[in-house]
Each structure stands twice: as C-alpha cells, then as structure tokens.
Design an enzyme around this catalytic site. Sequence first.
Site, PDB file in Angstrom:
ATOM      1  N   HIS A  49       8.837 -77.418 -26.464  1.00  0.00           N
ATOM      2  CA  HIS A  49       7.952 -76.853 -27.487  1.00  0.00           C
ATOM      3  C   HIS A  49       7.392 -75.536 -27.002  1.00  0.00           C
ATOM      4  O   HIS A  49       7.162 -75.341 -25.808  1.00  0.00           O
ATOM      5  CB  HIS A  49       6.827 -77.821 -27.865  1.00  0.00           C
ATOM      6  CG  HIS A  49       6.000 -78.303 -26.708  1.00  0.00           C
ATOM      7  ND1 HIS A  49       6.433 -79.285 -25.858  1.00  0.00           N
ATOM      8  CD2 HIS A  49       4.775 -77.933 -26.261  1.00  0.00           C
ATOM      9  CE1 HIS A  49       5.511 -79.514 -24.935  1.00  0.00           C
ATOM     10  NE2 HIS A  49       4.490 -78.703 -25.148  1.00  0.00           N
ATOM     11  N   GLY A  81       1.840 -78.466 -16.116  1.00  0.00           N
ATOM     12  CA  GLY A  81       1.016 -79.362 -16.934  1.00  0.00           C
ATOM     13  C   GLY A  81       1.666 -79.791 -18.234  1.00  0.00           C
ATOM     14  O   GLY A  81       0.973 -80.106 -19.196  1.00  0.00           O
ATOM     15  N   HIS A 109      16.259 -83.479 -29.430  1.00  0.00           N
ATOM     16  CA  HIS A 109      15.467 -83.674 -28.215  1.00  0.00           C
ATOM     17  C   HIS A 109      16.045 -82.884 -27.045  1.00  0.00           C
ATOM     18  O   HIS A 109      17.140 -83.172 -26.558  1.00  0.00           O
ATOM     19  CB  HIS A 109      15.391 -85.154 -27.846  1.00  0.00           C
ATOM     20  CG  HIS A 109      14.493 -85.409 -26.681  1.00  0.00           C
ATOM     21  ND1 HIS A 109      13.137 -85.596 -26.803  1.00  0.00           N
ATOM     22  CD2 HIS A 109      14.751 -85.442 -25.347  1.00  0.00           C
ATOM     23  CE1 HIS A 109      12.599 -85.760 -25.611  1.00  0.00           C
ATOM     24  NE2 HIS A 109      13.563 -85.671 -24.713  1.00  0.00           N
ATOM     25  N   CYS A 164       9.748 -86.326 -31.242  1.00  0.00           N
ATOM     26  CA  CYS A 164      10.848 -86.877 -32.046  1.00  0.00           C
ATOM     27  C   CYS A 164      10.272 -87.722 -33.183  1.00  0.00           C
ATOM     28  O   CYS A 164      10.803 -87.714 -34.305  1.00  0.00           O
ATOM     29  CB  CYS A 164      11.799 -87.710 -31.185  1.00  0.00           C
ATOM     30  SG  CYS A 164      12.945 -86.720 -30.185  1.00  0.00           S
ATOM     31  N   HIS A 210       9.289 -82.897 -24.745  1.00  0.00           N
ATOM     32  CA  HIS A 210      10.203 -82.447 -25.801  1.00  0.00           C
ATOM     33  C   HIS A 210       9.906 -80.953 -25.910  1.00  0.00           C
ATOM     34  O   HIS A 210       8.744 -80.577 -26.147  1.00  0.00           O
ATOM     35  CB  HIS A 210       9.898 -83.205 -27.097  1.00  0.00           C
ATOM     36  CG  HIS A 210      10.764 -82.840 -28.273  1.00  0.00           C
ATOM     37  ND1 HIS A 210      11.467 -83.771 -29.024  1.00  0.00           N
ATOM     38  CD2 HIS A 210      11.015 -81.639 -28.864  1.00  0.00           C
ATOM     39  CE1 HIS A 210      12.117 -83.160 -30.004  1.00  0.00           C
ATOM     40  NE2 HIS A 210      11.856 -81.863 -29.939  1.00  0.00           N
ATOM     41  N   ASP A 223      -1.131 -77.635 -33.677  1.00  0.00           N
ATOM     42  CA  ASP A 223      -1.507 -78.453 -32.522  1.00  0.00           C
ATOM     43  C   ASP A 223      -2.732 -79.289 -32.877  1.00  0.00           C
ATOM     44  O   ASP A 223      -3.657 -78.814 -33.534  1.00  0.00           O
ATOM     45  CB  ASP A 223      -1.794 -77.562 -31.305  1.00  0.00           C
ATOM     46  CG  ASP A 223      -1.810 -78.349 -30.016  1.00  0.00           C
ATOM     47  OD1 ASP A 223      -0.880 -78.168 -29.204  1.00  0.00           O
ATOM     48  OD2 ASP A 223      -2.753 -79.160 -29.799  1.00  0.00           O
TER      49      ASP A 223
HETATM   50  P1  5GP Z   1       2.013 -79.352 -23.327  1.00  0.00           P
HETATM   51  O1  5GP Z   1       0.766 -79.720 -22.561  1.00  0.00           O
HETATM   52  O2  5GP Z   1       3.094 -80.369 -23.115  1.00  0.00           O
HETATM   53  O3  5GP Z   1       2.461 -77.941 -23.117  1.00  0.00           O
HETATM   54  O4  5GP Z   1       1.586 -79.367 -24.862  1.00  0.00           O
HETATM   55  C1  5GP Z   1       1.549 -80.508 -25.646  1.00  0.00           C
HETATM   56  C2  5GP Z   1       0.694 -80.164 -26.836  1.00  0.00           C
HETATM   57  O5  5GP Z   1       0.891 -81.158 -27.808  1.00  0.00           O
HETATM   58  C3  5GP Z   1      -0.813 -80.127 -26.528  1.00  0.00           C
HETATM   59  O6  5GP Z   1      -1.327 -78.836 -26.843  1.00  0.00           O
HETATM   60  C4  5GP Z   1      -1.380 -81.225 -27.419  1.00  0.00           C
HETATM   61  O7  5GP Z   1      -2.651 -80.896 -27.970  1.00  0.00           O
HETATM   62  C5  5GP Z   1      -0.319 -81.373 -28.486  1.00  0.00           C
HETATM   63  N1  5GP Z   1      -0.246 -82.693 -29.066  1.00  0.00           N
HETATM   64  C6  5GP Z   1      -0.244 -83.880 -28.392  1.00  0.00           C
HETATM   65  N2  5GP Z   1      -0.136 -84.909 -29.248  1.00  0.00           N
HETATM   66  C7  5GP Z   1      -0.053 -84.365 -30.494  1.00  0.00           C
HETATM   67  C8  5GP Z   1       0.082 -84.935 -31.799  1.00  0.00           C
HETATM   68  O8  5GP Z   1       0.165 -86.148 -32.002  1.00  0.00           O
HETATM   69  N3  5GP Z   1       0.120 -84.067 -32.849  1.00  0.00           N
HETATM   70  C9  5GP Z   1       0.027 -82.722 -32.666  1.00  0.00           C
HETATM   71  N4  5GP Z   1       0.057 -81.960 -33.765  1.00  0.00           N
HETATM   72  N5  5GP Z   1      -0.080 -82.146 -31.445  1.00  0.00           N
HETATM   73  C10 5GP Z   1      -0.128 -82.962 -30.378  1.00  0.00           C
HETATM   74 ZN    ZN Z   2      11.868 -85.722 -28.441  1.00  0.00          ZN
END
Ligand code: 5GP
Ligand code: ZN
Length: 113
Positions: free
Chosen positions: A99, A92, A46, A7, A97, A30
């Site tokens: 994605h 994991g 959200h 957000c 949020h 990412d």
């Molecule tokens: P999840 O593990 O929840 O499926 O994926 C979260 C993703 O967000 C991870 O691949 C992580 O590298 C990415 N991520 C976390 N913090 C940030 C950030 O501040 N900026 C960007 N661009 N990606 C982020």
């Molecule tokens: Zn959010």
Amino acid sequence: MDGCLFCKIVAGQIPSTKVYEDERVLAFRDIAPQAPTHILVIPKTHIPSVAGITGENSELVAHIFEVIAQVAEAEGLVNGYRVVSNCGPDAGQTVHHLHFHILGGRELTVNMA
Ligand code: 5GP
Ligand code: ZN
C-alpha cells in the site's frame, strides 16, 4: 490471501471509504488519518510489500502511481503531498499487503525517519 485485512477490504468483507476503484487498484481513506488527506492506494491482488515488486507485477505498480497522481489531483492537493510505503519491520509496516499512503492537506515535516 486468507486473513489479509486489505484483501478483505478489496473483497468488500470489511467496509472502507473508497475514493477510486478500477479492475486492478483500490484507493480508500485511512482509518486513522495522519493528515487532513490520508488515502491508501493498493493493488487488488495480494503483494506483501515493496519487496515483492518484480518484473512480473511492476506494470501494475506503475499503474498504481498513475492512480496516485489522479487521486491527489481529485483531492485538490495542489500544494503537494507525500507518498509513503512502509516495507518490513524496521519501517513499521503493519499491514502486509502493498500500500502507498498519500498524505497531504497540510505542510508535512521534512523528517524522513
Ligand atoms: P502501515 O503501517 O502498514 O504502513 O499502514 C497501514 C495503514 O492501514 C495504517 O495507516 C492504518 O491506519 C491503516 N488501517 C489499518 N486498518 C485499517 C482498516 O481497517 N481500514 C482502513 N481504512 N485503514 C486501516
Ligand atoms: Zn492482501
């Protein structure tokens, strides 16, 4: 939602490398890429995870998938790509949020777990 990292990215409070944006959806690179192309596509509103998809917001999710196809084409992922959404602790999920990861630019392993 207060305190939500994505957000804050939507609000411009945390910088991101945007690759696509419209009034409902944002796509950005990412921060820790797992493949040559690693893009996250998110709704601007959200929704905590896939578990929060309902009849009320599924049209938005359909739009996200149209954006995914468009972004993948724009990135030149002609050889294919993978779309991943981690939902909950067993998967994991680290950012709560909704994605969708777009991963491509190399041959991906077949292992789904
Ligand atoms: P999840 O593990 O929840 O499926 O994926 C979260 C993703 O967000 C991870 O691949 C992580 O590298 C990415 N991520 C976390 N913090 C940030 C950030 O501040 N900026 C960007 N661009 N990606 C982020
Ligand atoms: Zn959010």
